[in-house]
Design an enzyme around this catalytic site. Structure first.
Site, PDB file in Angstrom:
ATOM      1  N   HIS A 147       0.869  -1.175   0.000  1.00  0.00           N
ATOM      2  CA  HIS A 147       0.000   0.000   0.000  1.00  0.00           C
ATOM      3  C   HIS A 147       0.909   1.229   0.000  1.00  0.00           C
ATOM      4  O   HIS A 147       1.479   1.593   1.023  1.00  0.00           O
ATOM      5  CB  HIS A 147      -0.921   0.013   1.214  1.00  0.00           C
ATOM      6  CG  HIS A 147      -1.977   1.078   1.165  1.00  0.00           C
ATOM      7  ND1 HIS A 147      -2.787   1.381   2.234  1.00  0.00           N
ATOM      8  CD2 HIS A 147      -2.349   1.931   0.166  1.00  0.00           C
ATOM      9  CE1 HIS A 147      -3.611   2.359   1.899  1.00  0.00           C
ATOM     10  NE2 HIS A 147      -3.355   2.711   0.647  1.00  0.00           N
ATOM     11  N   ILE A 148       1.041   1.842  -1.167  1.00  0.00           N
ATOM     12  CA  ILE A 148       1.939   2.977  -1.330  1.00  0.00           C
ATOM     13  C   ILE A 148       1.352   4.213  -0.659  1.00  0.00           C
ATOM     14  O   ILE A 148       0.151   4.475  -0.737  1.00  0.00           O
ATOM     15  CB  ILE A 148       2.184   3.246  -2.835  1.00  0.00           C
ATOM     16  CG1 ILE A 148       2.869   2.043  -3.490  1.00  0.00           C
ATOM     17  CG2 ILE A 148       2.986   4.526  -3.039  1.00  0.00           C
ATOM     18  CD1 ILE A 148       4.223   1.697  -2.932  1.00  0.00           C
TER      19      ILE A 148
END
Length: 353
Positions: A147-148
């Protein structure tokens, strides 16, 4: 429905044959704060999740919520499901976890579940990796859930995107010879130049057009942020797509964002796998569109499984435990506790006894 690349397209464009045989559907989904007290309808999440065999989930806030999702899936499908969840990751007071969720008849966990150590502290939320195998063929796949960070602008996201090339290379050391997939919410479209380092390593995105974030307007999607990046030619990828789940559940986008997620899941099929994403019977926030109430002492499975927390398998158990004096008697059915009885009462779907 927006279509993604297939193994045939990869082979034509890149001249590299797909070699590994397996039959499973692999998906990834940002579930928008799964586990917070936010009114999320786990039964609706399960209805969509049954469509794939192996999931990489992001924005998991409480491991117990994943266990509840397992229960719902087992009730709905009549099959056993398993999951595992990382420890919380994040630099600030806001932290979240990743989870893997899989159908035991199709997939098994093999080895190597680990949160990336991130020696250079490049990631705000370090990726979570594990290896799984197709239960029938033994074909292994290595997954990294990511999850950037969103940040204040696209520029804040690009350093983590570029660092994924290091994750890709590290996966080849941890899971040698195993096809790799990086799954998650990247907050960046796959055509951005920041992906070039990962492309140079031989990775390609499963979804190349369309969008996965729900806009406020029904039927419209805003950004292609969610994806699966995979080893070109090492898996027999036969299809990929975005699951427009509000339509399957007969929800408005406002309702979907509120009680399910603001992101649509995406998936790839491998080999002869057939995805199982189907419209929900009597769907409208999970409630029956029939004007007739459901008599729990008389209704058939096809009506009982419209009730919250009652899928086809649990509907059989409801029938087995008849008769009931009132709705509260459903607590004698395995998997239906007092809180679920309250949800069933609140649905307004059950006839007075």
């Amino acid at each position: 429905m927006t279509k993604g690349i297939t193994a045939t397209a990869i082979a034509i464009v890149l001249g590299i044959p797909a070699t590994a045989a397996a039959d499973m559907t692999i998906g990834t989904w940002n579930l928008k704060h799964l586990g917070w007290d936010n009114g999320k309808r786990i039964d609706l999440v399960a209805h969509i999740a049954q469509g794939a065999d192996l999931w990489a989930l992001t924005e998991v806030m409480d491991e117990q919520a994943v266990s509840q999702l397992e229960d719902e899936l087992e009730s709905l499908t009549g099959e056993q499901w398993s999951s595992m969840t990382s420890h919380e990751v994040g630099r600030s007071s806001y932290q979240e976890s990743y989870s893997y969720l899989w159908r035991e008849s199709a997939v098994e966990y093999t080895k190597g579940a680990v949160v990336y150590m991130d020696p250079g502290d490049e990631f705000a939320r370090e990726p979570y990796l594990a290896e799984f195998a197709d239960k029938e063929t033994g074909q292994e796949v290595a997954l990294a859930a990511v999850h950037i960070v969103y940040g204040d602008s696209r520029a804040d996201r690009t350093p983590e995107i570029r660092q994924l090339a290091e994750i890709w290379d590290w996966m080849s050391e941890v899971y040698p010879g195993t096809p790799r997939l990086i799954a998650g919410d990247y907050n960046l479209t796959p055509d951005h130049e920041a992906w070039q380092m990962l492309r140079d390593q031989g990775a390609v995105p499963a979804i190349t057009s369309g969008a996965t974030t729900l806009s406020s307007a029904d039927g419209q999607y805003a950004n292609l942020y969610d994806n699966l990046w995979l080893d070109q030619g090492t898996l027999d990828v036969t299809g990929s797509d975005i699951v427009r789940f509000p339509e399957l559940l007969s929800l408005t986008h406002e309702q979907a964002r509120d009680i399910v997620s603001d992101h649509a899941p995406i998936y790839v099929t491998v080999g002869n796998a057939e995805p199982g994403f189907v419209a929900m019977k009597g769907a409208s926030g999970g409630k029956s569109t029939s004007s007739e109430c459901i008599n729990i002492n008389e209704a058939a499975v096809s009506r009982l499984d419209e009730l919250p927390h009652v899928g086809p398998a649990r509907a059989e158990d409801v029938i087995e435990a008849r008769p009931y004096e009132n709705v509260g008697g459903l607590t004698q059915v395995s998997g239906i506790g007092p809180s679920r009885v309250e949800d069933i009462k609140a649905s307004g779907m059950v006839c007075s006894l």
